[in-house]
Motif scaffolding. Structure first.
Motif, PDB file in Angstrom:
ATOM      1  N   GLY A  86       0.837  -1.191   0.000  1.00  0.00           N
ATOM      2  CA  GLY A  86       0.000   0.000   0.000  1.00  0.00           C
ATOM      3  C   GLY A  86       0.872   1.241   0.000  1.00  0.00           C
ATOM      4  N   GLY A  87       0.230   2.363  -0.191  1.00  0.00           N
ATOM      5  CA  GLY A  87       0.923   3.634  -0.045  1.00  0.00           C
ATOM      6  C   GLY A  87       1.931   3.957  -1.117  1.00  0.00           C
ATOM      7  N   ILE A  88       1.773   3.418  -2.315  1.00  0.00           N
ATOM      8  CA  ILE A  88       2.728   3.762  -3.384  1.00  0.00           C
ATOM      9  C   ILE A  88       2.486   5.200  -3.850  1.00  0.00           C
ATOM     10  N   HIS A  89       1.233   5.644  -3.772  1.00  0.00           N
ATOM     11  CA  HIS A  89       0.892   7.048  -4.027  1.00  0.00           C
ATOM     12  C   HIS A  89       0.619   7.713  -2.690  1.00  0.00           C
ATOM     13  N   ALA A  90       1.352   8.779  -2.416  1.00  0.00           N
ATOM     14  CA  ALA A  90       1.431   9.332  -1.070  1.00  0.00           C
ATOM     15  C   ALA A  90       0.084   9.778  -0.511  1.00  0.00           C
ATOM     16  N   ARG A  91      -0.746  10.389  -1.333  1.00  0.00           N
ATOM     17  CA  ARG A  91      -1.978  11.000  -0.831  1.00  0.00           C
ATOM     18  C   ARG A  91      -3.096  10.003  -0.577  1.00  0.00           C
ATOM     19  N   GLU A  92      -2.914   8.759  -0.969  1.00  0.00           N
ATOM     20  CA  GLU A  92      -3.970   7.760  -0.854  1.00  0.00           C
ATOM     21  C   GLU A  92      -3.922   7.111   0.532  1.00  0.00           C
ATOM     22  N   TRP A  93      -4.277   7.880   1.548  1.00  0.00           N
ATOM     23  CA  TRP A  93      -4.112   7.449   2.937  1.00  0.00           C
ATOM     24  C   TRP A  93      -4.908   6.197   3.273  1.00  0.00           C
ATOM     25  N   ILE A  94      -6.020   5.990   2.613  1.00  0.00           N
ATOM     26  CA  ILE A  94      -6.833   4.807   2.928  1.00  0.00           C
ATOM     27  C   ILE A  94      -6.090   3.518   2.600  1.00  0.00           C
ATOM     28  N   SER A  95      -5.104   3.595   1.726  1.00  0.00           N
ATOM     29  CA  SER A  95      -4.356   2.403   1.327  1.00  0.00           C
ATOM     30  C   SER A  95      -3.503   1.841   2.473  1.00  0.00           C
ATOM     31  N   PRO A  96      -2.563   2.589   3.069  1.00  0.00           N
ATOM     32  CA  PRO A  96      -1.826   2.040   4.217  1.00  0.00           C
ATOM     33  C   PRO A  96      -2.739   1.683   5.390  1.00  0.00           C
ATOM     34  N   ALA A  97      -3.812   2.463   5.572  1.00  0.00           N
ATOM     35  CA  ALA A  97      -4.742   2.150   6.661  1.00  0.00           C
ATOM     36  C   ALA A  97      -5.391   0.790   6.436  1.00  0.00           C
ATOM     37  N   HIS A 120      -4.726   0.865  -3.814  1.00  0.00           N
ATOM     38  CA  HIS A 120      -4.739   2.272  -4.179  1.00  0.00           C
ATOM     39  C   HIS A 120      -6.102   2.865  -3.828  1.00  0.00           C
ATOM     40  N   SER A 121      -6.286   4.123  -4.155  1.00  0.00           N
ATOM     41  CA  SER A 121      -7.607   4.739  -4.157  1.00  0.00           C
ATOM     42  C   SER A 121      -7.579   5.853  -5.212  1.00  0.00           C
ATOM     43  N   ILE A 163     -11.394  -3.426  -9.158  1.00  0.00           N
ATOM     44  CA  ILE A 163     -10.413  -4.508  -9.070  1.00  0.00           C
ATOM     45  C   ILE A 163      -9.875  -4.699 -10.482  1.00  0.00           C
ATOM     46  N   LEU A 164      -8.605  -4.372 -10.675  1.00  0.00           N
ATOM     47  CA  LEU A 164      -8.001  -4.332 -12.006  1.00  0.00           C
ATOM     48  C   LEU A 164      -6.912  -5.382 -12.130  1.00  0.00           C
ATOM     49  N   TYR A 165      -6.866  -6.020 -13.288  1.00  0.00           N
ATOM     50  CA  TYR A 165      -5.794  -6.963 -13.581  1.00  0.00           C
ATOM     51  C   TYR A 165      -5.094  -6.523 -14.866  1.00  0.00           C
ATOM     52  N   GLU A 172      -8.466  -0.484  -6.361  1.00  0.00           N
ATOM     53  CA  GLU A 172      -8.755   0.919  -6.082  1.00  0.00           C
ATOM     54  C   GLU A 172      -9.898   0.962  -5.066  1.00  0.00           C
ATOM     55  N   LEU A 173      -9.582   1.415  -3.860  1.00  0.00           N
ATOM     56  CA  LEU A 173     -10.530   1.380  -2.757  1.00  0.00           C
ATOM     57  C   LEU A 173     -11.559   2.511  -2.858  1.00  0.00           C
ATOM     58  N   ARG A 174     -12.370   2.632  -1.815  1.00  0.00           N
ATOM     59  CA  ARG A 174     -13.386   3.683  -1.753  1.00  0.00           C
ATOM     60  C   ARG A 174     -12.755   5.071  -1.866  1.00  0.00           C
ATOM     61  N   ASP A 175     -13.584   6.075  -2.240  1.00  0.00           N
ATOM     62  CA  ASP A 175     -14.972   5.941  -2.616  1.00  0.00           C
ATOM     63  C   ASP A 175     -15.070   6.154  -4.112  1.00  0.00           C
ATOM     64  N   ARG A 176     -16.184   6.700  -4.580  1.00  0.00           N
ATOM     65  CA  ARG A 176     -16.324   6.970  -6.015  1.00  0.00           C
ATOM     66  C   ARG A 176     -16.268   8.456  -6.338  1.00  0.00           C
ATOM     67  N   GLY A 177     -15.709   9.229  -5.425  1.00  0.00           N
ATOM     68  CA  GLY A 177     -15.400  10.607  -5.767  1.00  0.00           C
ATOM     69  C   GLY A 177     -15.973  11.674  -4.870  1.00  0.00           C
TER      70      GLY A 177
END
Length: 496
Positions: A254-265, A383-384, A389-391, A458-463
């Motif tokens: 998680g956390g590859i993109h810094a601002r996507e805090w929900i990912s490390p959480a 991510h978020s 769910i992408l492959y 890609e986690l929540r939400d939808r914008g």
């Protein structure tokens, strides 16, 4: 110290080893210097608490009999005080997004798509979710100075829009209410760590939690530093062992993109469930070895906490200033590097770097995963946002030979996520379902490391909150992530 340290916390750690065992202080007590050096707060400057800590402990050496060791200690602490003063005087101001808005631009035709692409290229807006395949809208961040201009342009082009976030700074301030110092101290005393999953935590809390798990469950958990970031922060991987020879393994990050805090959480919540609540989740999760890296981009993550909440990239060339610093780590993997959906311009959010694996963070992940590639059967990166769910593939609108199996497992995971939290996740190959993104970690894991099941979630939400997802969404979102992970555990054990 001044040359090699990236922040004051690291400089303190350089000095601490110079505290030797020394007897006969002036009170006649047989004790070491080391107990007089309490653990410093590991926070990046500017930090008034850290400065006060340094002032309190800087000249501790003067309490002891004179001698070369004490003189070194005193000089060491004095240097740190001077360093703290220097750092506090050269701090980066925290960026405010007061008056900035998140707009959702509605799109009904290819002509309107072209207008939006031109708007994105103008740098008057920052696209948050990109112009996805078959998309009927795109979310863009508009700074106050561009707001009137952008809205007038949309109206003149007959494009409609909705304001999702009226004031971005207000949303940021409301996103992450933190417990008081007293509550944190009580929690740490009761549980041994600071993690709550009611708030978004700093890197020190996440890493402290991993270390605590390794100490508390030594037969189950171990921590390995697989490398360091650009600024010298450790990349800590937690292994959760099945304690069975020949078990398949799953990589989670998680956390590859810094601002996507929900990912490390979400990733740390999954860790908590796979360790402290391990026996409630069935045999599947217990028969897999897990390699989990909660924060791939620790420099960027810390930067979002102390300076710019909406920073995306790592902090490579951080002294270049502004948006031209950093590399998008999810464009820096060396499979189909530099192609569609990436940029060779450093000031772009999707800058791919000077070459594949130019960044120490991606290189460390690559080296570690390749060393375990015969064991790792699934690679999952969180991510978020958007609920996908992408492959593979992400580099182009094509699919790998086993795409039907990848799709089957992804849809099974999406069903499990819906049952767990009620959110609907769209399933499909990355470039076809969302947009092209060359140099991504999932493509590399499939194409170079040859890992069977490779997914970006890609986690929540939808914008409606986007990257600034309030902390009360952590547990519902992370519960969905856990549900998907349990599906992948079942599937890797079914492989022949």
């Amino acid at each position: 110290v001044l040359v090699t340290c990236q922040d004051v916390g690291q400089c303190i750690k350089v000095c601490l080893p110079c505290a030797p065992h020394r007897a006969d202080n002036r009170f006649g007590e047989q004790r070491a210097l080391a107990p007089f050096c309490p653990a410093p707060p590991y926070l990046s400057p500017p930090n008034t608490h850290l400065f006060a800590w340094l002032l309190k402990h800087a000249f501790i050496g003067e309490s002891y009999e004179a001698g070369p060791v004490v003189a070194r200690m005193s000089r060491c602490w004095s240097l740190l005080v001077l360093l703290a003063v220097a750092v506090s005087g050269t701090r980066e101001d925290k960026i405010t997004y007061q008056g900035a808005q998140l707009l959702r631009i509605n799109i009904t035709s290819e002509e309107e798509q072209d207008i939006v692409r031109a708007l994105e290229d103008s740098d008057d807006v920052e696209a948050w979710n990109g112009l996805a395949a078959n998309s009927t809208s795109v979310d863009v961040l508009v700074l106050p100075e561009n707001k009137d201009k952008v809205k007038e342009s949309l109206v003149s082009s007959n494009l409609t829009y909705d304001v999702l976030i009226q004031d971005m700074e207000a949303a940021i301030q409301e996103e992450n209410p933190m417990p008081s110092d007293e509550e944190i101290a009580e929690l740490e005393g009761r549980k041994g760590h600071r993690m709550t999953w009611q708030s978004y935590h700093r890197m020190q809390d996440v890493h402290g939690y991993l270390d605590w798990l390794a100490q508390s469950y030594p037969k189950l958990c171990s921590v390995q530093t697989i490398g360091n970031s650009v600024e010298g922060r450790p990349l800590k991987v937690l292994k959760i062992s099945s304690d069975k020879a020949g078990s398949p393994a799953i990589w989670v990050d998680g956390g590859i993109h810094a601002r996507e805090w929900i990912s490390p959480a979400t990733v740390t919540y999954i860790i908590n469930e796979l360790t402290e609540n391990r026996h409630t989740h069935g045999d599947a999760v217990q028969n897999v070895d897990w390699y989990i890296l909660p924060i791939v981009n620790p420099d960027g993550y810390e930067y979002t906490h102390r300076t710019d909440r909406l920073w995306r990239k790592n902090r490579s060339n951080g002294n270049s200033g502004g948006r031209c610093a950093g590399v998008d780590l999810n464009r820096n993997f060396a499979y189909k590097w530099g192609g569609a959906g990436s940029s060779h311009q450093p000031c772009k959010e999707i800058y791919a770097g000077s070459s594949g694996f130019s960044e120490p963070e991606t290189s460390a992940v690559s080296n570690f995963v390749l060393s375990k590639k015969d064991q790792i059967k699934a690679y999952v990166t969180f991510h978020s946002y958007g609920q996908y769910i992408l492959y593979p593939w992400g580099y182009d609108r094509v699919v790998p030979p086993d795409y039907k199996d990848l799709d089957r497992v992804a849809r099974k995971a999406a069903q499990a996520m819906y049952k767990a939290g009620g959110s609907t996740y769209t399933v499909g190959s990355a470039a076809t379902t969302l947009y092209a993104a060359s140099g991504g970690s999932d493509d590399w894991a499939k194409g170079s490391a040859k890992i069977k099941y490779t997914y970006t979630i890609e986690l929540r939400d939808r914008g409606y909150h986007g990257f600034v997802l309030p902390s009360n969404y952590i547990v519902p979102t992370a519960s969905e992530g856990l549900a998907a992970i349990k599906v992948f555990a079942q599937e890797v054990q079914a492989l022949k």
